[in-house]
Design an enzyme around this catalytic site. Structure first.
Site, PDB file in Angstrom:
ATOM      1  N   PHE A 123      57.390 -51.165  -2.160  1.00 32.96           N
ATOM      2  CA  PHE A 123      56.315 -51.977  -3.373  1.00 32.96           C
ATOM      3  C   PHE A 123      57.026 -51.997  -4.586  1.00 32.96           C
ATOM      4  O   PHE A 123      57.799 -51.174  -4.959  1.00 32.96           O
ATOM      5  CB  PHE A 123      55.208 -50.967  -3.248  1.00 32.96           C
ATOM      6  CG  PHE A 123      53.932 -51.520  -3.968  1.00 32.96           C
ATOM      7  CD1 PHE A 123      53.316 -52.540  -3.221  1.00 32.96           C
ATOM      8  CD2 PHE A 123      53.611 -51.311  -5.392  1.00 32.96           C
ATOM      9  CE1 PHE A 123      52.121 -52.782  -3.821  1.00 32.96           C
ATOM     10  CE2 PHE A 123      52.518 -51.296  -5.990  1.00 32.96           C
ATOM     11  CZ  PHE A 123      51.674 -52.481  -5.183  1.00 32.96           C
ATOM     12  N   ASP A 194      56.348 -41.878  -0.267  1.00 36.33           N
ATOM     13  CA  ASP A 194      55.282 -42.383  -0.886  1.00 36.33           C
ATOM     14  C   ASP A 194      54.254 -42.834   0.274  1.00 36.33           C
ATOM     15  O   ASP A 194      54.548 -43.280   1.373  1.00 36.33           O
ATOM     16  CB  ASP A 194      55.622 -43.859  -1.295  1.00 36.33           C
ATOM     17  CG  ASP A 194      54.485 -44.575  -2.120  1.00 36.33           C
ATOM     18  OD1 ASP A 194      53.325 -44.488  -1.676  1.00 36.33           O
ATOM     19  OD2 ASP A 194      54.787 -45.392  -3.155  1.00 36.33           O
ATOM     20  N   TYR A 219      42.720 -44.567  -4.294  1.00 35.54           N
ATOM     21  CA  TYR A 219      41.920 -45.654  -4.112  1.00 35.54           C
ATOM     22  C   TYR A 219      41.982 -46.869  -2.853  1.00 35.54           C
ATOM     23  O   TYR A 219      41.388 -47.739  -2.528  1.00 35.54           O
ATOM     24  CB  TYR A 219      42.073 -46.576  -5.268  1.00 35.54           C
ATOM     25  CG  TYR A 219      43.055 -47.134  -5.603  1.00 35.54           C
ATOM     26  CD1 TYR A 219      43.715 -48.269  -5.011  1.00 35.54           C
ATOM     27  CD2 TYR A 219      44.001 -46.758  -6.516  1.00 35.54           C
ATOM     28  CE1 TYR A 219      44.899 -49.026  -5.538  1.00 35.54           C
ATOM     29  CE2 TYR A 219      45.264 -47.027  -7.093  1.00 35.54           C
ATOM     30  CZ  TYR A 219      45.790 -48.221  -6.607  1.00 35.54           C
ATOM     31  OH  TYR A 219      46.806 -48.951  -6.883  1.00 35.54           O
ATOM     32  N   LYS A 220      43.103 -46.422  -2.098  1.00 33.63           N
ATOM     33  CA  LYS A 220      42.953 -47.185  -0.712  1.00 33.63           C
ATOM     34  C   LYS A 220      42.480 -46.378   0.379  1.00 33.63           C
ATOM     35  O   LYS A 220      41.055 -46.490   0.267  1.00 33.63           O
ATOM     36  CB  LYS A 220      44.665 -47.258  -0.437  1.00 33.63           C
ATOM     37  CG  LYS A 220      45.437 -48.229  -1.648  1.00 33.63           C
ATOM     38  CD  LYS A 220      46.788 -48.218  -1.414  1.00 33.63           C
ATOM     39  CE  LYS A 220      47.350 -49.066  -2.355  1.00 33.63           C
ATOM     40  NZ  LYS A 220      48.630 -48.705  -2.841  1.00 33.63           N
ATOM     41  N   ARG A 367      47.361 -60.255   5.575  1.00 35.86           N
ATOM     42  CA  ARG A 367      47.401 -58.678   5.977  1.00 35.86           C
ATOM     43  C   ARG A 367      45.913 -58.220   6.237  1.00 35.86           C
ATOM     44  O   ARG A 367      44.924 -58.435   5.457  1.00 35.86           O
ATOM     45  CB  ARG A 367      47.853 -57.918   4.531  1.00 35.86           C
ATOM     46  CG  ARG A 367      48.208 -56.342   4.916  1.00 35.86           C
ATOM     47  CD  ARG A 367      48.775 -55.814   3.531  1.00 35.86           C
ATOM     48  NE  ARG A 367      48.015 -55.896   2.395  1.00 35.86           N
ATOM     49  CZ  ARG A 367      47.955 -54.946   1.682  1.00 35.86           C
ATOM     50  NH1 ARG A 367      49.225 -53.892   1.462  1.00 35.86           N
ATOM     51  NH2 ARG A 367      47.171 -55.033   0.515  1.00 35.86           N
TER      52      ARG A 367
HETATM   53  C1  LIG Z   1      49.122 -49.344  -4.331  1.00 36.09           C
HETATM   54  C2  LIG Z   1      50.601 -48.822  -4.396  1.00 36.09           C
HETATM   55  C3  LIG Z   1      51.398 -48.259  -5.532  1.00 36.09           C
HETATM   56  C4  LIG Z   1      50.333 -48.260  -6.786  1.00 36.09           C
HETATM   57  O1  LIG Z   1      49.884 -47.423  -7.351  1.00 36.09           O
HETATM   58  P1  LIG Z   1      49.102 -47.199  -8.575  1.00 36.09           P
HETATM   59  O2  LIG Z   1      48.429 -45.905  -8.670  1.00 36.09           O
HETATM   60  O3  LIG Z   1      48.422 -48.467  -9.158  1.00 36.09           O
HETATM   61  O4  LIG Z   1      50.412 -46.838  -9.604  1.00 36.09           O
HETATM   62  C5  LIG Z   1      52.654 -48.135  -5.620  1.00 36.09           C
HETATM   63  N1  LIG Z   1      53.206 -47.950  -4.419  1.00 36.09           N
HETATM   64  C6  LIG Z   1      52.844 -48.213  -3.102  1.00 36.09           C
HETATM   65  C7  LIG Z   1      53.561 -48.165  -2.014  1.00 36.09           C
HETATM   66  C8  LIG Z   1      51.380 -48.848  -3.152  1.00 36.09           C
HETATM   67  O5  LIG Z   1      51.296 -49.206  -1.894  1.00 36.09           O
END
Ligand SMILES: *Cc1c(COP(=O)(O)O)cnc(C)c1O
Length: 408
Positions: A123, A194, A219-220, A367
Site C-alpha cells: 500500500f 501490516d 475501519y475496515k 475489487r
Molecule cells: C488502509 C490501509 C492503510 C491506511 O491506514 P490509515 O489508518 O489511513 O493510515 C495503510 N496500509 C494498508 C495496507 C491499508 O490497507
C-alpha cells in the site's frame, strides 16, 4: 452450477446468518466494500451516545480517569482476534502513524544493520512512511521495495527489518504469517506485519507465529467507522527494550507530573503519544461487540465459501472475461477477490449505479470484499447476476462512468 435456490438454502443453514441483523445496511444494496469501510453496527450508536450524553456531558473532565485506559481496554478486545496475549495491543492514532512508530522503534534494535525490506506492491502509505522513517533513523538506511517472491534472496545480515502487508490490498493474496516470520528471523532481522486487510477477516496467531510487531486498521473489517483509530501489537518480550520514536505525554510513566524529560510508561502504554480520541474509541468498542459471539474459524470458513462461490460463478457465467488476480488456493487467499479488466473502472461504477458496491484499484482491478458477518450467499449470486448484466448491456461503457471520482 450453483442456483439462486442453492444459495438461499445455504443462507438458511448458515450459523453466522443472524449477525446480519446487527448491522445497518441499505436494503437495496449489496455491500462488497467492507474491506475499505466497514458498515455501522447497532451497538456503535449506543456506545457513542453513552460517552457523549453521560461521560462527557455530565462527567466532564472527571471522565478522563476511566478514559485513560480505553486505548488498552479496547486493545484487549482486539487481542483475541490476532492471537495476542493481554497487554500486547494498544489502540491509538491511525495505521500509517503506528507503522511509523514501529519502524522507528524496530530500527533502533538492529543498530548495525542498514536495510529495510518491503514489498514493491505494498500500500502506498506504507511505502511512503518506511522511506521517511529510514531517513530519520540516524544512520544510513536503504529501503528495498522488492518482489515479495524473492524475499529469500534478499535476506542477509544487513537487513534490520522486513515490513510486509499480510493480505495484499489489491490482489487479496495472503502471505504465510509463520513461515515468512521464521524466514526473516533466520536472517537475524525483525518482522513487522501490516494487518489492515487481515484483522477481523482471517484468523491470526501472532503468538504462535512469533511475530515481533504488527499494526492494523480499525475501519475496515473491524467496522470501527471512518477514521477509526488503529491498533499496534508489540510482543511482550520486546516491550521493555523499545522506544517510541514519537513520544508524548500520555506515553509517560507519570503524565500528570509534567516532567520536562521523557520517562516511558511500562508496557505497551509507552506507544501512546497524545490524548486518545474517546468518541472514536467508543465507536470501535461498540463495533467489536459482534466479534464476541463468533469464532474467527467460523468467519474464515464462511469467507472462503463466499469467495469460492463468487469465483465459481464468475468462471461459469463470465468465462475468460476477467483475469482473476486473487490466488485460488485457500491458504493464499484473504477475504476479497480482485478481477482485472481493462475497463474495470467503468465496470465498478456501473455496478455501484445498480446497487452492487465494490471498488476500483488502479491500474485495472475491480475489487470485491466478502465479509461473512453480514453478507449472504444469495448476495454473491445476485451480485454476479448484476455483473453479467452490466457486461452484456455495455452499461460500463457509458461515458459518464469514464470520469474518475476523487475517491475510487
Ligand atoms: C488502509 C490501509 C492503510 C491506511 O491506514 P490509515 O489508518 O489511513 O493510515 C495503510 N496500509 C494498508 C495496507 C491499508 O490497507
Amino acid at each position: 452450477m450453483t442456483s439462486r435456490e442453492d444459495c438461499l438454502a445455504r443462507d438458511g443453514a448458515d450459523s453466522l446468518a443472524p449477525l446480519r441483523e446487527r448491522f445497518t445496511l441499505n436494503a437495496d444494496e449489496i455491500y462488497l466494500d467492507g474491506n475499505s469501510l466497514g458498515p455501522v453496527s447497532r451497538s456503535v450508536a449506543s456506545r457513542v451516545k453513552e460517552v457523549i450524553e453521560n461521560q462527557w456531558a455530565r462527567g466532564l473532565v472527571r471522565s478522563w480517569g476511566p478514559w485513560m485506559d480505553r486505548p488498552l481496554s479496547v486493545g484487549e478486545r482486539i487481542a483475541p482476534l490476532i492471537g495476542a496475549r493481554p497487554g500486547e495491543v494498544l489502540v491509538a492514532d491511525t495505521l500509517t502513524i503506528l507503522l511509523a512508530k514501529l519502524i522507528g522503534a524496530a530500527l533502533a534494535q538492529r543498530p548495525h544493520r542498514h536495510v529495510v525490506i518491503t514489498d514493491a506492491l505494498n500500500f502506498h502509505s506504507d511505502l511512503y512512511i518506511v522511506e521517511a522513517m529510514a531517513k530519520l533513523a540516524g544512520r544510513p538506511i536503504s529501503v528495498k521495495a522488492i518482489d515479495r517472491n524473492t524475499l529469500a534472496d534478499e535476506l542477509d545480515d544487513d537487513v534490520a527489518l522486513v515490513m510486509l502487508t499480510h493480505v495484499d490490498f489489491r490482489s487479496g493474496e495472503m502471505l504465510d504469517l509463520a513461515g515468512v516470520t521464521a524466514q526473516v528471523h533466520e536472517a537475524g532481522a525483525l518482522m513487522l506485519w501490516d494487518f489492515a486487510h487481515s484483522t477481523g477477516a482471517v484468523p491470526l496467531d501472532v503468538e504462535g507465529a512469533l511475530v515481533d510487531f504488527a499494526a492494523g486498521c480499525g475501519y475496515k473489517y473491524l467496522n470501527g467507522g471512518p477514521g477509526s483509530p488503529a491498533f499496534l501489537y508489540v510482543r511482550s518480550a520486546w516491550q521493555e527494550f523499545l522506544n517510541n520514536p514519537l513520544p508524548g505525554w500520555l506515553g509517560h510513566a507519570r503524565p500528570f507530573d509534567f516532567e520536562p524529560t521523557f520517562d516511558a510508561a511500562p508496557g505497551i502504554r509507552k506507544f501512546m503519544t497524545s490524548s486518545p480520541s474517546i468518541i472514536a474509541l467508543a465507536a470501535l468498542d461498540g463495533a467489536l461487540d459482534v466479534f464476541d459471539d463468533v469464532s474467527m474459524n467460523d468467519v474464515r470458513r464462511k469467507s472462503l465459501a463466499l469467495t469460492d462461490l463468487f469465483l465459481d460463478l464468475v468462471d461459469t457465467r463470465l468465462p475468460g472475461v476477467f483475469e482473476v488476480v486473487t490466488p485460488r488456493e485457500h491458504a493464499r487467499r484473504g477475504s476479497q477477490v480482485a478481477l482485472a479488466h481493462p475497463e474495470a473502472y467503468g465496470i465498478v461504477q456501473a455496478l455501484i449505479a445498480r446497487g452492487v458496491v465494490g471498488d476500483f484499484r488502479a491500474p485495472d482491478v475491480a475489487r470485491f470484499g466478502f465479509t461473512p458477518l453480514y453478507l449472504r450467499f444469495v448476495d454473491v449470486y445476485d451480485a454476479v447476476e448484476v455483473l453479467v448484466d452490466v457486461l452484456a448491456s455495455g452499461a460500463h461503457q457509458d461515458p459518464k462512468f469514464a470520469v474518475r471520482n476523487p475517491v475510487t
